[in-house]
Scaffold this active site. Sequence first.
Site, PDB file in Angstrom:
ATOM      1  CB  CYS A   1      39.047  34.179  79.381  1.00  0.00           C
ATOM      2  SG  CYS A   1      38.003  32.708  79.321  1.00  0.00           S
TER       3      CYS A   1
ATOM      4  NE  ARG B   1      32.325  19.944  88.142  1.00  0.00           N
ATOM      5  CZ  ARG B   1      31.509  20.938  88.442  1.00  0.00           C
ATOM      6  NH1 ARG B   1      31.119  21.123  89.701  1.00  0.00           N
ATOM      7  NH2 ARG B   1      31.085  21.775  87.512  1.00  0.00           N
TER       8      ARG B   1
END
Length: 434
Positions: free
Chosen positions: A269, A48
Amino acid sequence: MSHSPLLDRIEAREARLAIIGLGYVGLPLAVEFGKHFDVAGFDISTRRLEELRAGRDRTLETTVEELRRARRLSFTNRIGDLKEVDVFIVTVPTPIDRHKRPDLTPLVKASETVGQALKPGAIVVYESTVYPGCTEEDCVPILEKFSGLKFNRDFFCGYSPERINPGDKVHTVTKIKKVTSGSTPEAGQAVDALYRTIIAAGTHLAPSIAVAEAAKVIENSQRDINIAFVNELSLIFERMGIDTQAVLEAAGTKWNFLPFRPGLVGGHCIGVDPYYLTHKAQALGYHPEIILAGRRLNDNMGAHVASRVVKLLIQKGHRVRDTKILVLGITFKENCPDIRNSHVVDVIRELQDFGCDLAVFDPWADAEEVRQEYGLDLLPALAEDDPFGGYDAVVLAVAHDKFKDLDFVRAGRSDVVLFDIKGLLPWEQVDGRL
């Protein structure tokens, strides 16, 4: 903590920040703060960090130009680079385990990292979704242990729940009102002042960290329950032979009717956060009825879709075993590469259990990531001349804009089952939809 040097440093843009976790939430935040403050973007993934240093973001939440404009942003995985930080912002994932219990492992590890670098006078702000009380009951003791400092004397905390909507290029981080909070009134003022430097939509300073935590966890619980309601309506109207989408459009002509649609509830979520609230409620001796009922219903929608597809195959004279099925889309939502907690996989697994031969195509998803996460190989492309040729069923699982250009008209192929999970196609064109 007095009105203090740190608040003055924030207002003068001299405070040093660290963003812990550079995913869908952390990176956009780091980029915006990096336009105004010295920011250390911290992540444990070497891959990343390398791609971000090269100006690439595979989550597609930021662009090369946006990364370039964040001139005061740097990237690191060394704790030593965090020693002089004034404000830490923790944006790591908070998933659930296979028993649907909160998995605080990333949050614990992040708190240990911050604790090792924490200096007197610093503030640690958490953005990860948690149950009310988690910051002060679970995270603070770790910070104290690893820093040797005393909470609310030597260091302070805040909570400002993330409101990132992956793939949404309209409601970006600066355009969504931000809830803020602090462990003392002065800390709250400092946290609020910090976010006001980048949030154009404004901030809302909550009276306590627990209130801010609770506000976040009920946002997605509310959406989950509303989606469960329309999913249940779709189960009822299916038995009546009524098009659920048509019913919702008709009901939607009333000014206060909420525009929810049936579907698979995935992502990091809506399908996860309610379990954090119910976990805390059960720990306090209360068994939530409505929230868990909604979760059960939504979690079973993948199996329901697969069952309907199989019934339609049988009705059209197909032998279910070895039937070739094309699934369009595997990300948890449209026009977004995020595959976390995708319930399209539930549909795929269930159809595989029936003995069907599955092929999956998604132009947004990263093939290697899908292979590692779910053990599935994506098709590299669809045939240009006849994209659905050779398949007995097509399941439109994700409403990517790129799928809207496909020719779903099945002239001369009446034996092919077309099931539309997202309600993208006209009722008369499909064999089934939610």
